[in-house]
Design a protein around this motif. Structure first.
Motif, short mmCIF file in Angstrom:
data_model
loop_
_atom_site.label_atom_id
_atom_site.label_comp_id
_atom_site.label_asym_id
_atom_site.label_seq_id
_atom_site.Cartn_x
_atom_site.Cartn_y
_atom_site.Cartn_z
N HIS A 34 -4.18 3.81 -6.31
CA HIS A 34 -3.10 3.53 -5.36
C HIS A 34 -2.36 2.25 -5.72
CE1 HIS A 34 -5.70 0.80 -2.92
NE2 HIS A 34 -4.55 0.31 -2.49
N ASP B 70 0.81 -1.22 0.00
CA ASP B 70 0.00 0.00 0.00
C ASP B 70 0.84 1.27 0.00
OD1 ASP B 70 -2.76 -0.04 -0.41
OD2 ASP B 70 -3.05 -1.12 1.48
N HIS C 12 -2.74 -6.23 -5.43
CA HIS C 12 -3.02 -6.66 -4.06
C HIS C 12 -4.50 -6.55 -3.67
CE1 HIS C 12 -2.56 -2.35 -3.00
NE2 HIS C 12 -3.27 -2.63 -1.94
N HIS C 13 -5.32 -5.91 -4.50
CA HIS C 13 -6.77 -5.90 -4.25
C HIS C 13 -7.50 -6.86 -5.18
CE1 HIS C 13 -7.37 -2.68 -1.29
NE2 HIS C 13 -6.31 -2.11 -1.84
N SER D 255 -8.58 -1.76 2.65
CA SER D 255 -7.60 -0.83 3.19
C SER D 255 -8.00 0.62 2.94
CB SER D 255 -6.23 -1.10 2.59
OG SER D 255 -6.31 -1.09 1.20
FE FE2 Z 1 -4.55 -1.23 -0.90
#
Ligand code: FE2
Ligand code: FE2
Ligand code: FE2
Length: 447
Positions: free
Chosen positions: A135, A87, A159-160, A116
């Motif tokens: 992001h 992140d 990562h999402h 997140s």
């Molecule tokens: Fe994230």
């Protein structure tokens, strides 16, 4: 309590220099990428709005799972860095909160792919989706600029991403998404359950069932099953809740020890992130750091000390990752609450740097870079010689650079005017001797 006693109490509580002494200060420490980023990931947690140590716990979970899968050592390193950096893209943007959920109260797993997005301003769903995409892309680019290869930058990008192809525009479904990406995504998702399920024993009981429930939709079913088995082991939980988890991860020294130049390059990328967050001109952080090094040499400091000051200066505003970007870029006077939030940044930075082996002194300097010799600075209201010369050099170079470049709230001033303003701060903000040394070397920066 009398004001003076209050000030002394603040100093004792927040700023005890003996905690940051480095015996035999020797210059820039030899650090691995894994050690440095392991510590600096605390700043990424601040940007993500997560509890301290989130990225480190994600890294522990990812590395444990990768080891359990029998991946080769270099692949485990990729998982480690993907987890730490997942992140980092949040550092260059303002977090958003999905509609209908109070700011800062996003429950992991309730909003697919937004576990997140723990922010401060309510947004529409389309803004949330855009925020996720932005992001992920920004973080992936940061990883590339830090010198990491395709596997790590792809893991940050994805990562999402969910197993079923949802989670982010452009997400790849199933095994089209690389294994490293799927491990990082699962580790982040699992750590988010920890955030939502307090106390940890509750997750120990419910975690395996929750993982199996997400299998096939959010998570790779095979990885989810493997993680469910891991989550029933005592040693996994003992390691995750070890007080020395961060130090243990840093001691792995993943990524190998960096040379002096490699260290400056990596920190330069961090400084670039901080510039974006603060609305500063491109390259300001690197420029200020190089200026600080030159001023230090001109103040008769050794090369090694000047190098360490450059390290500190590259990181001096990393604590602003914990301050809402809209305060940092506000083209107006800050409210008392906003100012209080901004004034936390040297403390965040000092605490983060204080965890890095060999950067104790640098942490102390950074913690003091907004102190003033007249005792009216923050956070400790130190006075006179209590304010380290190195901290004053950081503050001086930063102030000069801010005055001579466009800022969100005013245009750049001519250098002559900037020098005039600085001279007016001699004896109040800055030590006159350091100011005089600064002026005598600042000329060459004109070129
Ligand atoms: Fe994230
Ligand atoms: Fe996360
Ligand atoms: Fe600052």
């Amino acid at each position: 309590m009398a004001p003076r006693a209050q000030i002394q109490a603040v100093k004792a509580e927040f700023l005890d220099p003996t905690l940051y002494e480095d015996t035999g200060l020797s210059g820039v420490p030899r650090l691995s990428r894994g050690t440095l980023l392991g510590a600096l990931s605390r700043a990424f947690d601040l940007a993500e709005g997560r509890k301290p140590g989130h990225a480190q716990r994600v890294a522990y979970i990812g590395v444990y799972l990768a080891g359990d899968l029998g991946l080769e050592p270099h692949r485990i390193e990729e998982v480690y860095f993907g987890c730490l950096l997942h992140d980092v893209g949040m550092a260059v943007m303002e977090p958003v909160t999905p509609p209908g959920i109070p700011p800062g109260r996003v429950r992991a797993g309730t909003v697919p792919g937004t576990n997140s997005a723990c922010g401060t301003s309510a947004a529409s769903w389309s803004e949330v989706i855009q925020s996720i995409a932005r992001h992920c892309e920004a973080g992936s680019e940061v990883a590339r600029r830090m010198g990491f290869g395709e596997a790590v930058s792809r893991a940050v990008l994805g990562h999402h991403d969910c197993w079923d192809g949802s989670g982010r525009p452009g997400a790849l479904p199933g095994e089209q998404s690389p294994l490293i990406s799927r491990i990082v995504a699962l580790a982040d998702r699992f750590e988010s359950l920890l955030d939502a399920e307090a106390p940890p024993l509750a997750l120990r009981r419910s975690g395996p069932a929750m993982l199996r429930d997400m299998a096939g939709r959010e998570l790779d079913p095979d990885l989810a099953e493997r993680m469910a088995v891991i989550a029933s082991r005592d040693d996994f939980w003992l390691g995750l809740y070890d007080n020395d988890l961060g130090a243990g991860l840093m001691a792995l020294n993943y990524g190998g020890v960096m040379s002096r130049d490699e260290l400056f390059d990596l920190l330069g990328v961090i400084a670039d992130i901080v510039d974006v967050r603060n609305g500063r001109a491109e390259g300001a952080g690197r420029r200020i750091a190089e200026m600080a090094r030159k001023v230090a040499l001109h103040c008769d400091m050794t090369e090694r000390r000047a190098d360490l000051l450059k390290v500190a200066t590259l990181l001096h505003d990393i604590g602003t990752l914990g301050v809402p970007a809209r305060y940092l870029r506000k083209p107006d006077i800050l409210s008392v609450d906003e100012m209080s939030a901004v004034q936390m940044h040297p403390i965040y930075a000092r605490d983060i740097l204080g965890e890095v082996p060999g950067l104790g002194a640098a942490a102390w300097w950074v913690g003091c870079h907004h102190e003033r010799v007249d005792g009216k600075g923050y956070p400790g209201m130190l006075e006179g010689s209590e304010v380290p010369a190195e901290a004053q050099i950081i503050g001086l170079c930063e102030t000069f650079d801010a005055l001579t470049n466009d800022r969100p709230y005013r245009r750049a001033l001519p250098r002559s005017e900037a020098f005039e303003i600085l001279r007016g701060l001699a004896g109040s903000r800055f030590d006159p001797y350091i100011l005089a040394r600064f002026e005598s070397v600042a000329g060459p920066f004109d070129a």
